[in-house]
Design a protein around this motif. Structure first.
Motif, PDB file in Angstrom:
ATOM      1  N   GLY A  27       0.834  -1.203   0.000  1.00  0.00           N
ATOM      2  CA  GLY A  27       0.000   0.000   0.000  1.00  0.00           C
ATOM      3  C   GLY A  27       0.864   1.246   0.000  1.00  0.00           C
ATOM      4  O   GLY A  27       2.032   1.224  -0.363  1.00  0.00           O
ATOM      5  N   GLY A  28       0.283   2.373   0.428  1.00  0.00           N
ATOM      6  CA  GLY A  28       1.027   3.617   0.515  1.00  0.00           C
ATOM      7  C   GLY A  28       0.413   4.712  -0.333  1.00  0.00           C
ATOM      8  O   GLY A  28      -0.624   4.533  -0.971  1.00  0.00           O
ATOM      9  N   LEU A  29       1.088   5.861  -0.316  1.00  0.00           N
ATOM     10  CA  LEU A  29       0.629   7.022  -1.078  1.00  0.00           C
ATOM     11  C   LEU A  29       1.051   6.913  -2.538  1.00  0.00           C
ATOM     12  O   LEU A  29       2.174   6.476  -2.840  1.00  0.00           O
ATOM     13  CB  LEU A  29       1.234   8.305  -0.508  1.00  0.00           C
ATOM     14  N   TYR A  30       0.141   7.369  -3.426  1.00  0.00           N
ATOM     15  CA  TYR A  30       0.417   7.388  -4.861  1.00  0.00           C
ATOM     16  C   TYR A  30      -0.112   8.690  -5.452  1.00  0.00           C
ATOM     17  O   TYR A  30      -1.196   9.149  -5.084  1.00  0.00           O
ATOM     18  CB  TYR A  30      -0.270   6.218  -5.576  1.00  0.00           C
ATOM     19  N   ALA A  31       0.657   9.262  -6.360  1.00  0.00           N
ATOM     20  CA  ALA A  31       0.163  10.342  -7.209  1.00  0.00           C
ATOM     21  C   ALA A  31      -0.444   9.643  -8.423  1.00  0.00           C
ATOM     22  O   ALA A  31       0.150   8.713  -8.975  1.00  0.00           O
ATOM     23  CB  ALA A  31       1.302  11.264  -7.630  1.00  0.00           C
ATOM     24  N   VAL A  32      -1.643  10.089  -8.829  1.00  0.00           N
ATOM     25  CA  VAL A  32      -2.389   9.383  -9.878  1.00  0.00           C
ATOM     26  C   VAL A  32      -2.873  10.378 -10.927  1.00  0.00           C
ATOM     27  O   VAL A  32      -3.313  11.484 -10.598  1.00  0.00           O
ATOM     28  CB  VAL A  32      -3.612   8.654  -9.270  1.00  0.00           C
ATOM     29  N   ILE A  33      -2.795   9.959 -12.184  1.00  0.00           N
ATOM     30  CA  ILE A  33      -3.317  10.750 -13.297  1.00  0.00           C
ATOM     31  C   ILE A  33      -3.884   9.780 -14.333  1.00  0.00           C
ATOM     32  O   ILE A  33      -3.398   8.656 -14.471  1.00  0.00           O
ATOM     33  CB  ILE A  33      -2.213  11.656 -13.899  1.00  0.00           C
ATOM     34  N   THR A  34      -4.902  10.221 -15.055  1.00  0.00           N
ATOM     35  CA  THR A  34      -5.574   9.379 -16.047  1.00  0.00           C
ATOM     36  C   THR A  34      -5.068   9.700 -17.452  1.00  0.00           C
ATOM     37  O   THR A  34      -4.802  10.851 -17.772  1.00  0.00           O
ATOM     38  CB  THR A  34      -7.104   9.606 -15.979  1.00  0.00           C
ATOM     39  N   SER A  35      -4.960   8.659 -18.272  1.00  0.00           N
ATOM     40  CA  SER A  35      -4.580   8.827 -19.675  1.00  0.00           C
ATOM     41  C   SER A  35      -5.263   7.749 -20.502  1.00  0.00           C
ATOM     42  O   SER A  35      -5.846   6.812 -19.959  1.00  0.00           O
ATOM     43  CB  SER A  35      -3.058   8.696 -19.840  1.00  0.00           C
ATOM     44  N   LYS A  36      -5.155   7.880 -21.828  1.00  0.00           N
ATOM     45  CA  LYS A  36      -5.551   6.766 -22.684  1.00  0.00           C
ATOM     46  C   LYS A  36      -4.619   5.603 -22.360  1.00  0.00           C
ATOM     47  O   LYS A  36      -3.454   5.805 -22.019  1.00  0.00           O
ATOM     48  CB  LYS A  36      -5.426   7.133 -24.164  1.00  0.00           C
ATOM     49  N   ASP A  37      -5.148   4.391 -22.471  1.00  0.00           N
ATOM     50  CA  ASP A  37      -4.374   3.203 -22.123  1.00  0.00           C
ATOM     51  C   ASP A  37      -3.576   2.706 -23.328  1.00  0.00           C
ATOM     52  O   ASP A  37      -3.909   1.709 -23.959  1.00  0.00           O
ATOM     53  CB  ASP A  37      -5.292   2.102 -21.595  1.00  0.00           C
ATOM     54  N   ASN A  38      -2.532   3.451 -23.648  1.00  0.00           N
ATOM     55  CA  ASN A  38      -1.559   2.995 -24.639  1.00  0.00           C
ATOM     56  C   ASN A  38      -0.189   3.417 -24.135  1.00  0.00           C
ATOM     57  O   ASN A  38      -0.079   4.285 -23.267  1.00  0.00           O
ATOM     58  CB  ASN A  38      -1.861   3.538 -26.047  1.00  0.00           C
ATOM     59  N   GLU A  39       0.836   2.794 -24.642  1.00  0.00           N
ATOM     60  CA  GLU A  39       2.181   3.016 -24.103  1.00  0.00           C
ATOM     61  C   GLU A  39       2.606   4.477 -24.133  1.00  0.00           C
ATOM     62  O   GLU A  39       3.104   5.014 -23.141  1.00  0.00           O
ATOM     63  CB  GLU A  39       3.194   2.147 -24.860  1.00  0.00           C
ATOM     64  N   GLU A  40       2.386   5.153 -25.249  1.00  0.00           N
ATOM     65  CA  GLU A  40       2.823   6.538 -25.371  1.00  0.00           C
ATOM     66  C   GLU A  40       2.092   7.451 -24.380  1.00  0.00           C
ATOM     67  O   GLU A  40       2.725   8.237 -23.659  1.00  0.00           O
ATOM     68  CB  GLU A  40       2.600   7.051 -26.798  1.00  0.00           C
ATOM     69  N   ASP A  41       0.769   7.357 -24.319  1.00  0.00           N
ATOM     70  CA  ASP A  41       0.012   8.224 -23.421  1.00  0.00           C
ATOM     71  C   ASP A  41       0.300   7.907 -21.957  1.00  0.00           C
ATOM     72  O   ASP A  41       0.396   8.817 -21.121  1.00  0.00           O
ATOM     73  CB  ASP A  41      -1.489   8.124 -23.705  1.00  0.00           C
ATOM     74  N   CYS A  42       0.427   6.628 -21.618  1.00  0.00           N
ATOM     75  CA  CYS A  42       0.761   6.259 -20.233  1.00  0.00           C
ATOM     76  C   CYS A  42       2.142   6.784 -19.850  1.00  0.00           C
ATOM     77  O   CYS A  42       2.324   7.319 -18.757  1.00  0.00           O
ATOM     78  CB  CYS A  42       0.683   4.745 -20.037  1.00  0.00           C
ATOM     79  N   ASN A  43       3.107   6.652 -20.747  1.00  0.00           N
ATOM     80  CA  ASN A  43       4.450   7.163 -20.450  1.00  0.00           C
ATOM     81  C   ASN A  43       4.442   8.678 -20.280  1.00  0.00           C
ATOM     82  O   ASN A  43       5.107   9.213 -19.387  1.00  0.00           O
ATOM     83  CB  ASN A  43       5.440   6.750 -21.537  1.00  0.00           C
ATOM     84  N   ASN A  44       3.694   9.384 -21.127  1.00  0.00           N
ATOM     85  CA  ASN A  44       3.579  10.841 -20.986  1.00  0.00           C
ATOM     86  C   ASN A  44       2.925  11.212 -19.660  1.00  0.00           C
ATOM     87  O   ASN A  44       3.350  12.160 -18.987  1.00  0.00           O
ATOM     88  CB  ASN A  44       2.788  11.441 -22.145  1.00  0.00           C
ATOM     89  N   ALA A  45       1.887  10.491 -19.274  1.00  0.00           N
ATOM     90  CA  ALA A  45       1.201  10.760 -18.008  1.00  0.00           C
ATOM     91  C   ALA A  45       2.139  10.538 -16.827  1.00  0.00           C
ATOM     92  O   ALA A  45       2.188  11.343 -15.894  1.00  0.00           O
ATOM     93  CB  ALA A  45      -0.041   9.878 -17.886  1.00  0.00           C
ATOM     94  N   LYS A  46       2.900   9.459 -16.867  1.00  0.00           N
ATOM     95  CA  LYS A  46       3.844   9.180 -15.775  1.00  0.00           C
ATOM     96  C   LYS A  46       4.913  10.260 -15.705  1.00  0.00           C
ATOM     97  O   LYS A  46       5.307  10.683 -14.613  1.00  0.00           O
ATOM     98  CB  LYS A  46       4.455   7.790 -15.947  1.00  0.00           C
ATOM     99  N   GLU A  47       5.373  10.725 -16.852  1.00  0.00           N
ATOM    100  CA  GLU A  47       6.362  11.808 -16.878  1.00  0.00           C
ATOM    101  C   GLU A  47       5.778  13.075 -16.240  1.00  0.00           C
ATOM    102  O   GLU A  47       6.463  13.770 -15.487  1.00  0.00           O
ATOM    103  CB  GLU A  47       6.833  12.072 -18.310  1.00  0.00           C
ATOM    104  N   GLN A  48       4.518  13.373 -16.549  1.00  0.00           N
ATOM    105  CA  GLN A  48       3.851  14.523 -15.918  1.00  0.00           C
ATOM    106  C   GLN A  48       3.803  14.349 -14.397  1.00  0.00           C
ATOM    107  O   GLN A  48       4.018  15.312 -13.653  1.00  0.00           O
ATOM    108  CB  GLN A  48       2.423  14.675 -16.449  1.00  0.00           C
ATOM    109  N   LEU A  49       3.517  13.128 -13.955  1.00  0.00           N
ATOM    110  CA  LEU A  49       3.472  12.869 -12.510  1.00  0.00           C
ATOM    111  C   LEU A  49       4.846  13.064 -11.872  1.00  0.00           C
ATOM    112  O   LEU A  49       4.952  13.672 -10.803  1.00  0.00           O
ATOM    113  CB  LEU A  49       2.966  11.448 -12.223  1.00  0.00           C
TER     114      LEU A  49
END
Length: 152
Positions: free
Chosen positions: A78-100
Motif C-alpha cells: 500500500g502507501g501514497l500514490y500520485a495518480v493521473i488518467t490517460s488513454k491506455d496505450n504506451e505513449e500516453d501512459c508514459n507521458n502521463a507518468k512523466e507529468q506525474l
C-alpha cells in the motif's frame, strides 16, 4: 489533474511473470471470474517488477478467499500514490507518468518513493478504469497511472 490516494496494505494474488498474451489472458480470466461485489476498487494493478525484470499483474483478493488457482498470494504494501488518467496505450501512459514525476519533483509536500525514503519497494503501476463497452464504442480504454510517493 493529479490526485493523491492512499492504498491500504492488501493481500494480492500475483500473476507472476507475464511474458505473452496467453499468460495475460489466463490471469485476466482467473480473477475476472471472482465475485467482487461490495469490494474495493480499483482491485487490480499492473507494473513492471524492476527487481525481477518482468511485467506483473496483481489482484486484491477478497477477505477469506482461498482459491488462488495457479497463482501465489503476496503482501502489497500500500502507501501514497500520485495518480493521473490517460488513454491506455504506451505513449500516453508514459507521458502521463512523466507529468506525474515532474509534478512530484516540483511539489513542496511530496517526493518520489525510493528504497532510501520508503519502508517498501513500490513500483509505478497502471489500472484500466473503463469497461469493455467503453472500448467498443470509443476505440480505447482509459488507464489510471500510479506513481509511488512519500511525504517530505
Amino acid at each position: 489533474n493529479v490526485r493523491i490516494i492512499n492504498i491500504p496494505e492488501l493481500k494480492v494474488v500475483s500473476s507472476g511473470p507475464i511474458t505473452n498474451m496467453e499468460e495475460l489472458e489466463k490471469f485476466d480470466s482467473w480473477w475476472s471470474a471472482i465475485n467482487i461485489n461490495n469490494y474495493i476498487t480499483p482491485r487490480d494493478f499492473m507494473w513492471y517488477n524492476e527487481k525481477e525484470k518482468y511485467m506483473e499483474w496483481v489482484f486484491a483478493i477478497p477477505d477469506h478467499y482461498e482459491d488462488f488457482g495457479d497463482y501465489c498470494l503476496k503482501d502489497f504494501p500500500g502507501g501514497l500514490y500520485a495518480v493521473i488518467t490517460s488513454k491506455d496505450n504506451e505513449e500516453d501512459c508514459n507521458n502521463a507518468k512523466e507529468q506525474l514525476y515532474i509534478w512530484v519533483l516540483e511539489s513542496d509536500c511530496f517526493e518520489l518513493s525510493t528504497e532510501k525514503n520508503d519502508t517498501a519497494i513500490r513500483y509505478t503501476m497502471n489500472h484500466v478504469i473503463t469497461s469493455k463497452i467503453f472500448k467498443e464504442k470509443m476505440g480505447y480504454h482509459l488507464s489510471d497511472n500510479f506513481v509511488p510517493i512519500v511525504v517530505k
